[in-house]
Write an enzyme that holds these catalytic residues in place. Structure first.
Site, mmCIF file in Angstrom:
data_model
loop_
_atom_site.group_PDB
_atom_site.id
_atom_site.type_symbol
_atom_site.label_atom_id
_atom_site.label_comp_id
_atom_site.label_asym_id
_atom_site.label_seq_id
_atom_site.Cartn_x
_atom_site.Cartn_y
_atom_site.Cartn_z
ATOM 1 C CD GLU A 33 -2.549 1.694 0.185
ATOM 2 O OE1 GLU A 33 -3.407 0.910 -0.252
ATOM 3 O OE2 GLU A 33 -2.302 2.797 -0.355
ATOM 4 C CE LYS A 34 -0.618 5.196 -5.313
ATOM 5 N NZ LYS A 34 -1.109 6.542 -5.046
ATOM 6 C CG HIS A 323 -21.371 -2.908 -1.929
ATOM 7 N ND1 HIS A 323 -21.417 -1.580 -1.600
ATOM 8 C CD2 HIS A 323 -22.227 -3.068 -2.953
ATOM 9 C CE1 HIS A 323 -22.293 -0.961 -2.391
ATOM 10 N NE2 HIS A 323 -22.791 -1.853 -3.228
ATOM 11 C CG HIS A 446 -47.269 -2.552 12.481
ATOM 12 N ND1 HIS A 446 -47.412 -1.689 11.414
ATOM 13 C CD2 HIS A 446 -47.978 -2.026 13.510
ATOM 14 C CE1 HIS A 446 -48.197 -0.693 11.777
ATOM 15 N NE2 HIS A 446 -48.556 -0.861 13.045
HETATM 16 P P1 FAD Z 1 -9.448 1.750 -3.552
HETATM 17 O O1 FAD Z 1 -10.288 1.836 -2.362
HETATM 18 O O2 FAD Z 1 -9.313 2.949 -4.421
HETATM 19 O O3 FAD Z 1 -8.018 1.302 -3.041
HETATM 20 C C1 FAD Z 1 -6.911 1.217 -3.889
HETATM 21 C C2 FAD Z 1 -5.664 1.342 -3.059
HETATM 22 O O4 FAD Z 1 -4.545 1.010 -3.870
HETATM 23 C C3 FAD Z 1 -5.393 2.747 -2.540
HETATM 24 O O5 FAD Z 1 -5.177 2.702 -1.161
HETATM 25 C C4 FAD Z 1 -4.131 3.193 -3.277
HETATM 26 O O6 FAD Z 1 -3.291 4.024 -2.488
HETATM 27 C C5 FAD Z 1 -3.468 1.858 -3.528
HETATM 28 N N1 FAD Z 1 -2.537 1.850 -4.653
HETATM 29 C C6 FAD Z 1 -2.749 2.289 -5.916
HETATM 30 N N2 FAD Z 1 -1.658 2.061 -6.678
HETATM 31 C C7 FAD Z 1 -0.746 1.481 -5.866
HETATM 32 C C8 FAD Z 1 0.571 1.003 -6.059
HETATM 33 N N3 FAD Z 1 1.177 1.062 -7.263
HETATM 34 N N4 FAD Z 1 1.232 0.489 -5.005
HETATM 35 C C9 FAD Z 1 0.644 0.390 -3.780
HETATM 36 N N5 FAD Z 1 -0.605 0.816 -3.543
HETATM 37 C C10 FAD Z 1 -1.278 1.347 -4.580
HETATM 38 N N6 FAD Z 1 -18.602 3.141 -2.497
HETATM 39 C C11 FAD Z 1 -19.601 2.550 -1.825
HETATM 40 O O7 FAD Z 1 -19.875 1.362 -2.058
HETATM 41 N N7 FAD Z 1 -20.324 3.229 -0.868
HETATM 42 C C12 FAD Z 1 -20.064 4.521 -0.583
HETATM 43 O O8 FAD Z 1 -20.724 5.103 0.275
HETATM 44 C C13 FAD Z 1 -19.035 5.173 -1.279
HETATM 45 N N8 FAD Z 1 -18.739 6.453 -1.015
HETATM 46 C C14 FAD Z 1 -17.719 7.057 -1.678
HETATM 47 C C15 FAD Z 1 -17.458 8.396 -1.407
HETATM 48 C C16 FAD Z 1 -16.430 9.045 -2.070
HETATM 49 C C17 FAD Z 1 -16.148 10.492 -1.761
HETATM 50 C C18 FAD Z 1 -15.633 8.336 -3.015
HETATM 51 C C19 FAD Z 1 -14.491 9.014 -3.718
HETATM 52 C C20 FAD Z 1 -15.887 7.013 -3.309
HETATM 53 C C21 FAD Z 1 -16.944 6.364 -2.642
HETATM 54 N N9 FAD Z 1 -17.267 5.030 -2.905
HETATM 55 C C22 FAD Z 1 -18.295 4.435 -2.248
HETATM 56 C C23 FAD Z 1 -16.511 4.242 -3.890
HETATM 57 C C24 FAD Z 1 -15.492 3.336 -3.169
HETATM 58 O O9 FAD Z 1 -14.633 4.146 -2.406
HETATM 59 C C25 FAD Z 1 -14.690 2.524 -4.193
HETATM 60 O O10 FAD Z 1 -15.569 1.814 -5.029
HETATM 61 C C26 FAD Z 1 -13.785 1.536 -3.470
HETATM 62 O O11 FAD Z 1 -12.902 2.199 -2.613
HETATM 63 C C27 FAD Z 1 -12.991 0.708 -4.482
HETATM 64 O O12 FAD Z 1 -12.182 -0.187 -3.792
HETATM 65 P P2 FAD Z 1 -10.808 -0.712 -4.399
HETATM 66 O O13 FAD Z 1 -10.265 -1.645 -3.382
HETATM 67 O O14 FAD Z 1 -11.018 -1.202 -5.781
HETATM 68 O O15 FAD Z 1 -9.873 0.573 -4.541
#
Ligand code: FAD
Ligand code: NAI
Length: 467
Positions: A33-34, A323, A446
């Site tokens: 994780e970065k 999710h 209810h």
């Molecule tokens: P992410 O959560 O984006 O995680 C990816 C991780 O990879 C990050 O920590 C990043 O730093 C790391 N990374 C990237 N490249 C590298 C690398 N080369 N080396 C090491 N680490 C790296 N979704 C919902 O279902 N409900 C909600 O209420 C909701 N609210 C949201 C509100 C906001 C403001 C935003 C922006 C998004 C919201 N989402 C919500 C969407 C949700 O956040 C994403 O769908 C979800 O986080 C995706 O998960 P992921 O694991 O694919 O990626």
């Protein structure tokens, strides 16, 4: 001998859940994780902090406008934004520490640094100190998530021109907030700042808010947001932001082109969607294919075109939801452990956490019409639900769409208080292939708002009991 069975790159809900499931199944697992903390976009700058501010701003508004009618006399509430932000951060800290704990509990190696795939089976990690280590692994899962989509020519400084990240940490309530994009982020964070006192104008390219959701729900949602004080400029686009003065001067044009008008604002929130994030991963060098929209291309089992490299979450196709990413994380871990991991994409709920909440699962009426599917509709308004009446939360309705021949539930759409919790019942019904009659014959407590779901199911067969 590889050091690891699995290295997951990215610790968002996709990555951390994948790692935990893999560890449960006996795989020696590491997560790279970065960011300084685990949890990804969701826990650090997404779902969790936004819900903290939605919760506290909703109570702030309620204390100012809703208490008196219940006979609760309190002085006009005052806002301590710093304390509200500390409340938000406390919630974030609790959640990210939870991931740390789960990594330790499951004997997962958490490695801080930026990951690059040097070759299949080799992940190079560059730490904050600039030092690089190379780790060997049998499998790699890309879970690098997504990043903010930007508007050409408009620079996000996260102070006055912000993405969701800046909008979650403003130092003062802007007197005027201009939101670009009437999607989920625009409406959730627009609601937060409106409740705290900002005048909010939302500029949307299309002719209505929340594209992709059921048309009837979208129309009602927009009417409610307008009643709450949000202004919408539809079929319009922002073409520039002049940041030279004390106030921002935003150029807004009709979507089809034409004369621009200038709208002044203190803060502009750019929320026009998110794009997959694969920068620096070295995918081109190892030959991992991306699709036309920059998403990592995977097959039905999350495998990329390069053996040993898999991908999940926001970085691949499908809804960008936490999710969905989690379920894909579990599925790919199970596949890697030799099991049959699977995600049912027809039963993924979608919730907008405004007030009222908007929640849906399955097909919208527009989608069923476009597909030529014969369907029946059962609708029930919260104005006829006992609990909603006593709570004075009668805005909204439940709509159930069922197959005209088989009665199988094809879609459920709810706009109303607590819709986000209520949709779980509909998701389970769809997962089990329920008919609307199954829901109608299920006993509902209810007085609860969920009785509106039962009534909507009864209404599919035109036999609602309370209408
Ligand atoms: P992410 O959560 O984006 O995680 C990816 C991780 O990879 C990050 O920590 C990043 O730093 C790391 N990374 C990237 N490249 C590298 C690398 N080369 N080396 C090491 N680490 C790296 N979704 C919902 O279902 N409900 C909600 O209420 C909701 N609210 C949201 C509100 C906001 C403001 C935003 C922006 C998004 C919201 N989402 C919500 C969407 C949700 O956040 C994403 O769908 C979800 O986080 C995706 O998960 P992921 O694991 O694919 O990626
Ligand atoms: P979005 O895709 O929900 O909405 C973007 C909106 O901007 C659309 O209405 C689109 O038509 C409009 N738009 C695009 N270009 C435009 C332009 N140039 N000018 C004006 N309008 C324009 O994207 P958003 O709100 O940025 O959220 C990104 C993603 O994050 C969501 O798709 C969702 O997957 C996730 N998310 C989920 C939440 C939840 O589940 N409650 C909360 C917040 C985000």
């Amino acid at each position: 001998m590889s050091q690891y069975d699995l290295i997951v790159i990215g610790s968002g809900p996709g990555g951390y859940v994948c790692a935990i499931r893999a560890a449960q199944l006996g795989l020696k697992t590491a997560v790279v994780e970065k960011m300084p903390t685990y949890g990804g976009t969701c826990l650090n700058i997404g779902c969790i902090p936004s819900k903290a501010l939605l919760h506290s701003s909703e109570l702030f508004e309620e204390a100012g406008h809703g208490f008196a009618q219940m006979g609760i006399g309190v002085p006009a509430p005052t806002l301590d934004l710093k304390a509200m932000m500390a409340f938000k951060q406390d919630g974030v800290d609790g959640n990210v520490k939870g991931v740390d704990y789960l990594f330790k509990k499951n004997k997962i190696d958490g490695i801080h640094g930026t990951g690059r795939i040097a070759a299949p089976g080799k992940v190079e990690v560059k730490g904050a100190d600039g030092k690089t280590q190379t780790l060997d692994t049998k499998a790699i899962v890309i879970a690098t998530g997504s990043d903010v989509a930007r508007l050409k020519g408009i620079e996000i400084d996260e102070k006055r021109v912000v993405s969701s990240t800046g909008a979650l940490s403003l130092e003062a309530v802007p007197s005027k907030l201009l939101v670009v994009g009437a999607g989920v982020i625009g409406l959730e964070l627009g609601s937060v700042w409106r409740r705290l006192g900002a005048e909010v104008t939302v500029v949307e390219f299309l002719d209505g808010a929340l594209p992709g959701m059921d048309g009837e729900v979208r129309r009602q949602a927009q009417r409610i947001f307008e009643k709450q004080g949000m202004t919408f400029k539809l079929s319009s686009k922002v073409t520039g932001v002049d940041t030279s003065g004390k106030r921002l001067k935003v150029s807004v044009e009709p979507a089809k082109g034409g004369a621009a008008e200038t709208v002044e604002a203190d803060v502009v929130l750019v929320s026009i969607g998110r794009v997959p994030y694969t920068e620096g991963l070295g995918l081109a060098d190892v030959g991992v294919k991306l699709d036309q929209r920059g998403r990592v291309e995977v097959d039905a089992h999350y495998a990329t075109n390069i053996p040993g490299i898999w991908a999940i979450g926001d970085a691949i196709k499908g809804p960008m939801l936490a999710h969905k990413a989690e379920d894909e994380g579990v599925a790919v871990a199970e596949i890697l452990a030799g099991q049959a991991g699977h995600v049912n994409y027809d039963a993924i709920p979608n919730v907008v956490y405004t007030f009222p909440e908007i929640a849906s699962v399955g097909k919208s009426e527009d989608e069923l019409k476009a597909a030529g599917t014969a369907y029946k509709v059962g609708k029930f308004p919260f104005t006829a639900n006992g609990r909603a009446k006593v709570n004075h939360t009668t805005d909204g309705f439940v709509k159930i769409l069922a197959d005209a021949k088989t009665d199988r539930v094809l879609g459920v759409h709810i706009i109303g208080a607590d819709a986000g919790n209520m949709i779980a019942e509909a998701v389970i019904a769809m997962e089990f292939g329920a008919s609307s009659e199954d829901i109608a014959r299920t006993c509902h407590a209810h007085p609860t708002l969920s009785e509106a779901i039962k009534e909507a199911a009864l209404a599919v067969d035109k036999r609602s009991l309370s209408m």
